[in-house]
Every structure is written in structure tokens, then in C-alpha cells.
Scaffold this active site. Structure first.
Site, PDB file in Angstrom:
ATOM      1  N   SER A 156       0.855  -1.187   0.000  1.00 43.26           N
ATOM      2  CA  SER A 156       0.000   0.000   0.000  1.00 43.26           C
ATOM      3  C   SER A 156       0.883   1.226   0.000  1.00 43.26           C
ATOM      4  O   SER A 156       2.043   1.170   0.437  1.00 43.26           O
ATOM      5  CB  SER A 156      -0.896   0.022   1.244  1.00 43.26           C
ATOM      6  OG  SER A 156      -1.569   1.263   1.367  1.00 43.26           O
TER       7      SER A 156
ATOM      8  N   TYR B 149      -2.168  -1.247  10.318  1.00 46.29           N
ATOM      9  CA  TYR B 149      -2.221  -1.555   8.879  1.00 46.29           C
ATOM     10  C   TYR B 149      -0.959  -1.040   8.204  1.00 46.29           C
ATOM     11  O   TYR B 149      -0.300  -1.760   7.445  1.00 46.29           O
ATOM     12  CB  TYR B 149      -3.466  -0.923   8.261  1.00 46.29           C
ATOM     13  CG  TYR B 149      -3.587  -1.115   6.764  1.00 46.29           C
ATOM     14  CD1 TYR B 149      -3.863  -2.369   6.222  1.00 46.29           C
ATOM     15  CD2 TYR B 149      -3.436  -0.042   5.891  1.00 46.29           C
ATOM     16  CE1 TYR B 149      -3.969  -2.549   4.853  1.00 46.29           C
ATOM     17  CE2 TYR B 149      -3.547  -0.216   4.517  1.00 46.29           C
ATOM     18  CZ  TYR B 149      -3.815  -1.464   4.009  1.00 46.29           C
ATOM     19  OH  TYR B 149      -3.929  -1.634   2.649  1.00 46.29           O
TER      20      TYR B 149
END
Length: 265
Positions: free
Chosen positions: A142, A155
Site C-alpha cells: 500500500s 495496517y
């Protein structure tokens, strides 16, 4: 791996929706033979039924938390296809909660799925790739792997961890013919924010505004495929949010000041 992708065996985790589903469609159209993994078998069947040459692809349900299931999963792929050209690590879950509010059990679950599950499957696949003389790991991390933002603490940490692990693997296994492509998407129009875990571990249940107007998953998949064909080590697939990479690199103090108040959902 041939640039044409025809006949290449490609294993995709998180293949039941979102980027994983879009990647499956893109690779199937180029003649790849797919292994589709996720927890939801019915959704995997739906995805496979929509692919070119549907009957040639293997459905292999897999929960990334279940590391003990990895060797048997690898053996099933080996028995079906005899080789593995691409391992696309896409499975994972996101987060929308503050550090101060988030239960440690939620932190642990996200790390277990996003990091340890991916590591366990990699270690199960690695001896086979070494034996066959090479292969490629494609790791969908990401943009927050380099640009941490509020509401995504663990995350972001899981994606940072993947970068560290696979950069080390890249160096260690280069002479074995094993290559790594790190893929860093920005906002992509999927259900990732709907399914993101909140402080108590429940799903957020709503889509972020940024997700609503984001890049289609199909465009992300096509750009990923091209990066793989070109043998890229790393690729950023994002809109204007990718400017944050350069801002953080050249003016980190300004980046940190802006991110405190920036809308990140």
C-alpha cells in the site's frame, strides 16, 4: 516467466474480490493459469466462472491466519500444475481506528493476516521456487507502506513490515532466480474500507469518500500486470496522492505537519 504470460501459473491470494479479482481477470485474459485463494469458496467460484478458460483455473480456499495449512496448499498447486511462476500476495485487511482506542487483539489480527500469513505462505512456496530455478513474488502492499496516516497505525505497520521482509528476500534469493515486485496502490475503488476493522474488531461497514471516487480496480490490475511484465522491482499505482512520497522525501517536516489534519478517509 515469459512476457506473454500464456501458460504461466499464477497464484493469487485475496482473489475473491477487489484488486485480487481484477488481477485474476487481467491475467486470465493473457492466457495465464490461475490458482485462486481466499476464505470464501463461493466467491472464488463466482470469480472463476467469469474468467477466460474458467475450467483451467484452480480454486484453493485458504485462510492466511492458518499457517499450518500452507504446506498442503502448496502441494495441491504442485500436483495440479507442476510449477509456479508468480505468487501474488494480495490478501489482507485494513483498519480505521485510533491507536488509543484499538484493542491489542485487533492489532494482532491485522498483523497475523497481512504480515505473518504472507510470510508463512512465502516460506512454504520458497523451496519449490528455488528447486525450479526461479519465480516471482508480487506483493501488493500500500502507499501507506511508506506514507503512514492517522487511523491506519497497525495496517501501515504491516505494510512497512512486508517491505522490509521482501527487500531482504530479494537480496538473499537473487542468485536463485527469484525476483520480487512490490506494488504500492493508493486509493482504489474496492470494498477495503467497508471491511476495514475498527477499534473493537468489527468492520467499518461504510465506504470512505476517497474510495468512492478512486481508481477502478481494473485499471490498477492492468498497471500491475504491465509492471510484472517489465520486471519492475517496485511500482506505485496511485493518483495525485502519490505526491506524498516526494513531499515526505524532500520535506518531511512539512509532510508530517500536513498529515495531522489531512482527510484520509
Amino acid at each position: 516467466m515469459s512476457k506473454s504470460l500464456a501458460g504461466n501459473v499464477v497464484w493469487i491470494t485475496g482473489a475473491s474480490s477487489g484488486i485480487g479479482e481484477a488481477v485474476a481477470k487481467s491475467f486470465a485474459r493473457r492466457g495465464a493459469l490461475l490458482v485462486l485463494s481466499a476464505r470464501r469458496e463461493a466467491e472464488l467460484e463466482r470469480v472463476r466462472d467469469g474468467l477466460v478458460n474458467a475450467t483451467e483455473h484452480l480454486i484453493l480456499p485458504l485462510d492466511l491466519v492458518d499457517s499450518e495449512a500452507m504446506p498442503a496448499a502448496v502441494q495441491a498447486v504442485r500436483e495440479r500444475f507442476g510449477r509456479l511462476d508468480l505468487m501474488i500476495h494480495n490478501g489482507g485487511i485494513s483498519q480505521r481506528s485510533l491507536v488509543a482506542d484499538t484493542a491489542l487483539a485487533v492489532d494482532r489480527r491485522i498483523m497475523e493476516v497481512n504480515f505473518f500469513g504472507t510470510v508463512a505462505l512465502t516460506k512454504a512456496v520458497l523451496p519449490w521456487m528455488r528447486e525450479q530455478g526461479g519465480g516471482r513474488f508480487v506483493v501488493i502492499t500500500s502507499l501507506v507502506g511508506e506514507l503512514p496516516t492517522p487511523l491506519r497505525s497497525v495496517y501501515s505497520a504491516s505494510k512497512h513490515a512486508l517491505h522490509g521482509f521482501f527487500e531482504s528476500l530479494r537480496a538473499e534469493e537473487f542468485d536463485s532466480g527469484i525476483r520480487v515486485t512490490l506494488v504500492m496502490p493508493g486509493f482504489v475503488r474496492t470494498q477495503v474500507s467497508v471491511n476495514a476493522l475498527t477499534a473493537d474488531g468489527s468492520a467499518q461497514g461504510t465506504m470512505d469518500d476517497a474510495q468512492q471516487s478512486a481508481m477502478p480496480a481494473e485499471e490498477c490490475a492492468e498497471r500491475l500486470l504491465k509492471a510484472v511484465q517489465r520486471g519492475r522491482d517496485q511500482v506505485i499505482i496511485a493518483g495525485r496522492e502519490k505526491a506524498g512520497i516526494y513531499l515526505k522525501r524532500w520535506s518531511p517536516a512539512l509532510y508530517r505537519r500536513l498529515i495531522r489534519n489531512m482527510k484520509v478517509t
